[in-house]
Write a protein that holds these residues in place. Structure first.
Motif, mmCIF file in Angstrom:
data_model
loop_
_atom_site.group_PDB
_atom_site.id
_atom_site.type_symbol
_atom_site.label_atom_id
_atom_site.label_comp_id
_atom_site.label_asym_id
_atom_site.label_seq_id
_atom_site.Cartn_x
_atom_site.Cartn_y
_atom_site.Cartn_z
ATOM 1 N N VAL A 179 0.851 -1.192 0.000
ATOM 2 C CA VAL A 179 0.000 0.000 0.000
ATOM 3 C C VAL A 179 0.884 1.239 0.000
ATOM 4 O O VAL A 179 1.908 1.292 0.704
ATOM 5 C CB VAL A 179 -0.928 -0.001 1.234
ATOM 6 N N THR A 180 0.497 2.235 -0.786
ATOM 7 C CA THR A 180 1.243 3.488 -0.882
ATOM 8 C C THR A 180 0.653 4.524 0.080
ATOM 9 O O THR A 180 -0.570 4.701 0.149
ATOM 10 C CB THR A 180 1.188 4.036 -2.315
ATOM 11 N N HIS A 181 1.553 5.184 0.820
ATOM 12 C CA HIS A 181 1.108 6.219 1.757
ATOM 13 C C HIS A 181 2.232 7.219 1.988
ATOM 14 O O HIS A 181 3.358 6.831 2.321
ATOM 15 C CB HIS A 181 0.692 5.588 3.088
ATOM 16 N N GLN A 182 1.934 8.489 1.775
ATOM 17 C CA GLN A 182 2.866 9.586 2.036
ATOM 18 C C GLN A 182 4.239 9.336 1.400
ATOM 19 O O GLN A 182 5.280 9.498 2.053
ATOM 20 C CB GLN A 182 2.994 9.820 3.547
ATOM 21 N N GLY A 183 4.220 8.933 0.139
ATOM 22 C CA GLY A 183 5.458 8.767 -0.600
ATOM 23 C C GLY A 183 6.192 7.463 -0.366
ATOM 24 O O GLY A 183 7.247 7.238 -0.964
ATOM 25 N N GLY A 184 5.657 6.569 0.445
ATOM 26 C CA GLY A 184 6.294 5.277 0.688
ATOM 27 C C GLY A 184 5.380 4.129 0.302
ATOM 28 O O GLY A 184 4.164 4.300 0.168
ATOM 29 N N LYS A 185 5.978 2.961 0.094
ATOM 30 C CA LYS A 185 5.208 1.749 -0.210
ATOM 31 C C LYS A 185 5.420 0.767 0.926
ATOM 32 O O LYS A 185 6.552 0.417 1.275
ATOM 33 C CB LYS A 185 5.640 1.158 -1.553
ATOM 34 N N PHE A 186 4.317 0.295 1.519
ATOM 35 C CA PHE A 186 4.375 -0.457 2.756
ATOM 36 C C PHE A 186 3.782 -1.851 2.586
ATOM 37 O O PHE A 186 2.645 -1.995 2.127
ATOM 38 C CB PHE A 186 3.611 0.284 3.849
ATOM 39 N N PRO A 187 4.538 -2.902 2.960
ATOM 40 C CA PRO A 187 3.987 -4.258 2.930
ATOM 41 C C PRO A 187 2.884 -4.422 3.966
ATOM 42 O O PRO A 187 2.942 -3.841 5.056
ATOM 43 C CB PRO A 187 5.196 -5.141 3.274
ATOM 44 N N VAL A 188 1.896 -5.197 3.618
ATOM 45 C CA VAL A 188 0.802 -5.564 4.518
ATOM 46 C C VAL A 188 0.653 -7.078 4.409
ATOM 47 O O VAL A 188 0.315 -7.598 3.342
ATOM 48 C CB VAL A 188 -0.508 -4.857 4.126
ATOM 49 N N MET A 189 0.894 -7.786 5.517
ATOM 50 C CA MET A 189 0.940 -9.247 5.468
ATOM 51 C C MET A 189 0.094 -9.843 6.592
ATOM 52 O O MET A 189 0.147 -9.369 7.735
ATOM 53 C CB MET A 189 2.394 -9.734 5.641
ATOM 54 N N SER A 190 -0.645 -10.874 6.280
ATOM 55 C CA SER A 190 -1.366 -11.624 7.308
ATOM 56 C C SER A 190 -1.932 -12.905 6.721
ATOM 57 O O SER A 190 -2.490 -12.881 5.611
ATOM 58 C CB SER A 190 -2.516 -10.805 7.898
ATOM 59 N N PRO A 191 -1.837 -14.025 7.446
ATOM 60 C CA PRO A 191 -2.482 -15.255 6.981
ATOM 61 C C PRO A 191 -3.993 -15.101 6.810
ATOM 62 O O PRO A 191 -4.619 -15.897 6.106
ATOM 63 C CB PRO A 191 -2.156 -16.266 8.088
#
Length: 412
Positions: A179-191
């Motif tokens: 997910v992109t937020h405030q100029g960064g790309k962030f992993p989101v992980m969960s089973p």
């Protein structure tokens, strides 16, 4: 023990030492593997949605732009869902933005949605996974972006499924998103974010522009390599499977670009992209997502397509990391490209050259300068890596900002 070696580029002696040390631990790592996603593969199966989605579900169908409407996919999906309560949410952009996804979360909560169906490519699937996690989250949703590759601290998520229209990311059969937020790309992980099912109809991808197909081939190719080109641990099943996917992509990538309605080629591309990141080839082996992490910054700063950033970074990263990755690069050279003659360095260099040429043959450029980036802007990328905590990348944790700068300079 994993040995970290810094700031050494292509040193055969260091590579030999690392290989010897790795031989002491040349055993597959312990792992757990569970993938609950039901794959529904083949043409003309959207009518089966009625049997796959719970009969009493209140469904939100999420998608991106107008292509799913233009080519009739959305109409077929809606017809397949029958008489269920349906809410549509459109406008999930490439590199889905937190703000966009939160609008979807608000709609989910307001309309008491209890099942999500993503219709589109990796960005739509990723965005839908975030919505599934955030909709039931009791805290500040932005907190979900701060866990890196660790599982989210959530106890529940909405069930979701996908109708894949773009072969690339493998999101249709894994538990991850970006997910992109405030100029960064962030992993989101969960089973809890595995799709319950995913429909893979290769014919739905026939209308894709050539650039998206080429990007998909590169994305899948690099997904495999980030799990494969590290150091040996004796995982022959994973290695041989990875090599098979790579060889399949080399064969069908150009073919499906040349003849978009070749079902056999497109079916193999779709399944290769799924298998590249459904977890199987990554179990029990070290992984290195440095190319992705550096590439994410290039996308966020310059708007370069994700796959294009991977094609830029990977060859230069390998040149910088020949010492650390030597054994697997030699294996890659022999098993994937049939390179068996010459010195070790020459074989590795030729394998890197062939990889770059493969990307270029698909129409995907492999130099930063090809995308209008100025050399002095490399400082901006390095600063972004630092601000986002990307200061110790690689399978051995020794790829620091100085090495990242070197990689970017060589990629220019």
């Amino acid at each position: 023990m994993i040995v970290a070696v810094k700031h050494i580029y292509g040193c055969a002696q260091v590579r030999k030492i690392i290989t010897q040390l790795n031989q002491r631990e040349n055993e597959m790592q312990a792992f757990d593997y569970h993938n609950p996603t039901h794959i529904v593969f083949g043409p003309d199966r959207l009518a089966e949605l009625d049997n796959l989605v719970p009969q009493d579900a209140r469904v939100m169908v999420l998608y991106g732009g107008g292509s799913v409407k233009k080519y009739g996919t959305l109409d077929k999906v809606l017809a397949g869902l029958g008489e269920r309560h349906i809410t549509e949410f459109s406008g999930i952009e490439p590199n889905p933005r937190f703000e966009t996804l939160m609008r979807a979360v608000d709609r989910v909560r307001a309309d008491n949605i209890d099942f999500l169906l993503a219709v589109g490519g990796g960005s739509v699937m990723d965005g839908t996974k975030f919505v599934a996690a955030a909709a039931l989250y009791k805290g500040d949703e932005v907190e979900l972006l701060g866990h890196g590759f660790n599982p989210l601290p959530i106890e529940q998520a909405l069930p979701l499924a996908t109708v894949a229209t773009l072969p690339a990311t493998g999101s249709e059969m894994n538990m991850g998103a970006v997910v992109t937020h405030q100029g960064g790309k962030f992993p989101v992980m969960s089973p809890r974010l595995f799709p319950t099912f995913s429909m893979l109809d290769p014919t739905l991808t026939y209308s894709l522009p050539a650039v998206q197909v080429a990007n998909g081939v590169v994305d899948a190719f690099v997904h495999v390599l980030e799990q494969y080109a590290t150091y040996p641990v004796g995982a022959e099943v994973q290695d041989r499977t990875a090599e098979g996917i790579l060889k399949a992509l080399i064969e069908v990538g150009p073919k499906t670009l040349a003849t978009p309605d070749d079902y056999a080629a497109r079916a193999n591309l779709v399944w290769s992209a799924t298998c590249a990141l459904n977890g199987f080839i990554g179990v029990g082996v070290p992984q290195d997502w440095s190319t992705h992490m550096i590439g994410h910054e290039l996308t966020a700063i310059f708007g370069i397509d994700h796959a294009q950033t991977l094609a830029v970074v990977l060859p230069s990263l390998w040149q910088a990391r020949k010492a650390q990755k030597g054994a697997k690069l030699l294996q890659y050279a022999e098993r994937v490209w049939n390179i068996t003659e010459g010195s070790e360095d020459a074989r590795i260099d030729l394998a890197i050259s062939k990889t770059r040429a493969f990307f270029e043959s698909l129409g995907v450029k492999t130099r930063l300068s090809d995308y209008g980036v100025a050399f002095e802007q490399i400082d901006t990328v390095v600063n972004a890596l630092e601000s986002h905590g990307m200061v110790a990348l690689s399978e051995t944790g020794d790829l620091d900002l100085e090495v990242s700068r070197y990689i970017l300079e060589q990629a220019f």
